[in-house]
Structures are given as C-alpha cells and as structure tokens.
Scaffold this motif. Structure first.
Motif, PDB file in Angstrom:
ATOM      1  N   ARG A   1       0.817  -1.214   0.000  1.00  0.00           N
ATOM      2  CA  ARG A   1       0.000   0.000   0.000  1.00  0.00           C
ATOM      3  C   ARG A   1       0.847   1.259   0.000  1.00  0.00           C
ATOM      4  NH1 ARG A   1      -4.701  -0.112   4.283  1.00  0.00           N
ATOM      5  NH2 ARG A   1      -5.166  -1.931   2.994  1.00  0.00           N
ATOM      6  N   ARG A   2       2.039   1.197   0.561  1.00  0.00           N
ATOM      7  CA  ARG A   2       2.890   2.380   0.637  1.00  0.00           C
ATOM      8  C   ARG A   2       3.355   2.844  -0.739  1.00  0.00           C
ATOM      9  NH1 ARG A   2       7.461   0.483   4.707  1.00  0.00           N
ATOM     10  NH2 ARG A   2       7.282  -1.279   3.260  1.00  0.00           N
ATOM     11  N   ASN A   3       3.401   1.908  -1.686  1.00  0.00           N
ATOM     12  CA  ASN A   3       3.890   2.266  -3.022  1.00  0.00           C
ATOM     13  C   ASN A   3       2.802   2.775  -3.956  1.00  0.00           C
ATOM     14  OD1 ASN A   3       6.420   1.368  -2.237  1.00  0.00           O
ATOM     15  ND2 ASN A   3       6.109  -0.689  -3.068  1.00  0.00           N
ATOM     16  N   LEU A   4       1.539   2.513  -3.599  1.00  0.00           N
ATOM     17  CA  LEU A   4       0.472   2.733  -4.568  1.00  0.00           C
ATOM     18  C   LEU A   4       0.273   4.196  -4.924  1.00  0.00           C
ATOM     19  CD1 LEU A   4      -2.213   0.117  -3.531  1.00  0.00           C
ATOM     20  CD2 LEU A   4      -0.501  -0.003  -5.328  1.00  0.00           C
ATOM     21  N   ASP A   5       0.362   5.082  -3.950  1.00  0.00           N
ATOM     22  CA  ASP A   5       0.137   6.499  -4.241  1.00  0.00           C
ATOM     23  C   ASP A   5       1.109   7.011  -5.296  1.00  0.00           C
ATOM     24  OD1 ASP A   5      -1.933   6.620  -2.448  1.00  0.00           O
ATOM     25  OD2 ASP A   5      -0.697   7.351  -0.786  1.00  0.00           O
TER      26      ASP A   5
ATOM     27  N   ILE B   1      -5.722 -10.676  -8.573  1.00  0.00           N
ATOM     28  CA  ILE B   1      -6.965 -10.667  -7.790  1.00  0.00           C
ATOM     29  C   ILE B   1      -6.703 -10.774  -6.291  1.00  0.00           C
ATOM     30  CG2 ILE B   1      -8.288 -11.675  -9.684  1.00  0.00           C
ATOM     31  CD1 ILE B   1      -8.227 -14.341  -8.175  1.00  0.00           C
ATOM     32  N   ALA B   2      -5.475 -11.160  -5.920  1.00  0.00           N
ATOM     33  CA  ALA B   2      -5.124 -11.221  -4.500  1.00  0.00           C
ATOM     34  C   ALA B   2      -4.816  -9.815  -3.991  1.00  0.00           C
ATOM     35  CB  ALA B   2      -3.920 -12.135  -4.296  1.00  0.00           C
ATOM     36  N   ASN B   3      -5.037  -9.614  -2.708  1.00  0.00           N
ATOM     37  CA  ASN B   3      -4.779  -8.310  -2.110  1.00  0.00           C
ATOM     38  C   ASN B   3      -3.424  -8.232  -1.422  1.00  0.00           C
ATOM     39  OD1 ASN B   3      -7.243  -7.297  -2.971  1.00  0.00           O
ATOM     40  ND2 ASN B   3      -8.303  -7.903  -1.088  1.00  0.00           N
ATOM     41  N   ASN B   4      -2.715  -9.352  -1.363  1.00  0.00           N
ATOM     42  CA  ASN B   4      -1.381  -9.351  -0.762  1.00  0.00           C
ATOM     43  C   ASN B   4      -0.530 -10.411  -1.447  1.00  0.00           C
ATOM     44  OD1 ASN B   4      -1.576 -11.967   1.000  1.00  0.00           O
ATOM     45  ND2 ASN B   4      -3.432 -10.812   1.482  1.00  0.00           N
ATOM     46  N   VAL B   5       0.765 -10.345  -1.239  1.00  0.00           N
ATOM     47  CA  VAL B   5       1.697 -11.214  -1.948  1.00  0.00           C
ATOM     48  C   VAL B   5       1.494 -12.683  -1.587  1.00  0.00           C
ATOM     49  CG1 VAL B   5       4.139 -11.788  -2.275  1.00  0.00           C
ATOM     50  CG2 VAL B   5       3.426  -9.395  -2.189  1.00  0.00           C
TER      51      VAL B   5
ATOM     52  N   LYS C   1      -8.038  -1.804  -0.631  1.00  0.00           N
ATOM     53  CA  LYS C   1      -8.045  -3.214  -0.243  1.00  0.00           C
ATOM     54  C   LYS C   1      -6.647  -3.829  -0.248  1.00  0.00           C
ATOM     55  CE  LYS C   1     -12.759  -4.419  -1.654  1.00  0.00           C
ATOM     56  NZ  LYS C   1     -13.573  -5.369  -2.445  1.00  0.00           N
ATOM     57  N   VAL C   2      -5.708  -3.145  -0.861  1.00  0.00           N
ATOM     58  CA  VAL C   2      -4.349  -3.692  -0.992  1.00  0.00           C
ATOM     59  C   VAL C   2      -3.719  -3.890   0.383  1.00  0.00           C
ATOM     60  CG1 VAL C   2      -2.024  -3.200  -1.805  1.00  0.00           C
ATOM     61  CG2 VAL C   2      -3.981  -2.711  -3.266  1.00  0.00           C
ATOM     62  N   GLY C   3      -3.147  -5.060   0.579  1.00  0.00           N
ATOM     63  CA  GLY C   3      -2.512  -5.386   1.845  1.00  0.00           C
ATOM     64  C   GLY C   3      -3.417  -6.106   2.821  1.00  0.00           C
TER      65      GLY C   3
END
Length: 350
Positions: free
Chosen positions: A76-80, A157-161, A261-263
């Motif tokens: 999420r920190r990278n998305l912005d 489609i996944a929200n995390n690695v 929703k990421v993370g």
C-alpha cells in the motif's frame, strides 16, 4: 509514447539483477541437466540426456516473473506514487508483463542454445534424433508465455503477496486434479495429456521430446515417443487461449484495482471463496473417503479458511463447506470409481 518508453527503460534497469539471477539459474540448470556421462568398470562410457530441465525452468521462470513483476503493487505504501504517475494503469500492467516476457524469452533461448551445443557432439555417437528439438523450443516458449499470463490473473486478484502466490499455485494444480477426475469417472483414457493444464503440459512436452531424442539410442522404436496428434494440438491451443484470456482479465482487474483493499485479506470471488471448495471437494472425490482419516480433510479445510479470513471468525458458507468436506471424506467410498461403475465406464482394472 515517450513516457511509456521512459518508464519501460526505468523498469527494465530496475530488474536487471533479477534477470541476471534468472539467466544464471537457467544456464546452470542446462549445464548440469542436459547431458551427463560416466565410465563403467569395463571402460564403457554411458551417456544420459534429459530435457525436462526446459519444462521445469520455464515453470519457475513464469512463476517468479509473475510474482516479482506485480508484487510491488501489493504494498500500500507504493500505490500512491505508482498510480499518481501520469500513465494509464493498463499501460503500466502491459509494461510489467512485457518486461517479464522478454526476460523469459531471452533466458529460455540462451539456455536452449547452450543445451543444444552440449548435445550436438554426441549425435552420432549416441544416435540421437534431433528433429524434435526446435519444435520443442518454440512450443515450450509459447505455452510458457501463456502460462505466465495465466499466473498474473490469480496474483492480481489477491490483495497481498502471500495470497497471490497461493492462488497462483492453486490455479496451476486444480486443472490437473479436475481433468484426472473426468478421466477416471468417464473412462476417457485417450484424453490428451496436454488437457491437464499449461503447468503439466510444459513438463509433458519436455518429456515427449526427450523420448524422441533418445529413442534410437535406447532402441525404443515408437513405444515411448508419439508425435503430437489432433487432440494434443487442440488442448494446447485451448489452454493457450485460456491463458491469454486470463491475462486480459488481469489487466482489466488491475485497471480497476481498489487501492484501499491492498494489503488486506483477499476477497475476490475467484480467490479462496471458490478455490478452497473446488480443491478440497475434488481431492475427496478423487482419492475417496476413509472413516476417521477424513477428519484431516476437515482440519485442512478449516486452516485454509483461517488463512483466508485472517482469523477463526468463519462465516456460514465457510462452515458449510468444512462440514461437507469432512462428511464426504469420512464416508469410506471411492466416489469416482463408484460413479464410473454406475454409468458403465469403469476402466480401472483394464
């Protein structure tokens, strides 16, 4: 276009170390796997050839490329910073896909060339049949790129690695399990082995070419080698279309990604909510139930839902699936065998 070019070059430079590692791995695998020989006590030299490394390395390259190319979008920190970039999301997705595809193509090509050069000096001595090598190279490359596209969908489609990796594994093995059930239930023994999914087909194609390469050397004739038939080609084409379609769907999902929703836990209908029931019920149907031992199936299903929900607070549909799997797994019945007996397609004893 200038912005696309600049971002492509920037991203390629950023992944150079990863590419070097992948390339080194492929070359090392070929060096140690394609040809081996040893001298026996009587002075006879025995040669062994294996092409399975091409299928295995392609599987690993596709998996690593799919995960590494899109893992940064699960933070999420990278998305912005990523999504404030003046470039359409779908173009970003295509740049990452192409970058991974180029690495796969180059690594596969160089490893094939090195392997071919290692085999070439032994063609006459071992009576090797080399005519299947070049078709195998292109076929594994095409199937590999389609498999790479297929893997991107479950990862997107996944929200995390972690969930993305787990989804990718399930999307690779579930087709093989389902095809196995169909084959055993309906007695379709002649169903193309390439029908079992792209992951299985990559290994199968490498093995088929390996049999062709050494059939004269071991005097196998046509006992182990068979040329591709209509059903094989149709299966490969269908799976490649599926892989391409899932990649297009992945780009669409990426373009509409909800960053909030990421993370967090993955909630896509194409993720755990569908994959867990399909996987566990399929395994029970394929392997049959055993009284008492079936509890393990129920526990495994429960643990999968705990991972999905990130806790033990399960929902009613989860509890229903756990109960169904546990009950079916505790009934001492080989479901697929009994079904084939019922409809008269049992070939298990043939």
């Amino acid at each position: 276009m200038d912005l696309v070019k600049r971002y492509s070059i920037y991203h390629f430079k950023k992944t150079l170390i990863r590419f070097a590692v992948i390339l080194l791995y492929c070359l090392v695998v070929v060096n140690f796997g394609v040809h081996n020989s040893y001298d026996s006590w009587d002075g006879t030299t025995y040669h062994y050839f294996s092409l399975s490394c091409y299928g295995v390395s392609m599987l690993l390259m596709c998996f690593v490329a799919a995960v590494m190319e899109f893992s940064e979008f699960k933070n999420r920190r990278n998305l912005d910073s990523w999504f404030s970039f003046p470039l359409d999301r779908w173009k970003i997705a295509l740049i990452h896909f192409v970058n991974g595809a180029v690495e796969i193509i180059v690594a596969h090509t160089l490893s094939f060339i090195l392997g071919y050069c290692k085999i070439l000096p032994f063609v006459k001595e071992c009576d090797l049949d080399m005519k299947g090598m070049l078709p195998m190279f292109f076929l594994i490359l095409i199937m590999g790129l389609c498999y790479y596209g297929l893997l991107i969908f479950p990862f997107i489609i996944a929200n995390n690695v972690f969930d993305g990796i787990f989804f990718a594994v399930l999307y690779s093995i579930i087709p093989t399990i389902l095809i196995s059930i169909i084959v055993e239930a309906f007695g379709i023994r002649r169903l193309s082995e390439y029908s079992s999914g792209l992951a299985y087909s990559l290994i199968d194609e490498a093995g088929r070419c390996e049999d062709n390469l050494t059939r004269k050397m071991y005097d196998w004739g046509d006992n182990r080698y068979e040329a591709l038939k209509g059903g094989d080609i149709a299966s490969i084409v269908i799976w490649c279309i599926i892989g391409a379609a899932l990649f297009v769907a992945a780009v669409y999902m990426f373009n509409n990604l909800k960053t909030e929703k990421v993370g967090g836990p993955s909630d896509s209908i194409f993720g755990y909510r569908t994959l867990i029931p399909i996987l566990m019920i399929s395994l029970v149907l394929l392997w049959g139930g055993t009284f008492g031992f079936g509890i393990i199936y129920g526990i495994a299903t429960f643990l999968l839902y705990v991972v999905l929900r990130r806790g033990v607070k399960l929902k009613i549909p989860d509890i229903i699936i756990i109960a169904v799997v546990t009950i079916l797994a505790n009934i001492p019945v080989n479901y697929v065998y009994e079904f084939s007996e019922l409809i008269g397609t049992n070939t298990w004893d043939v």
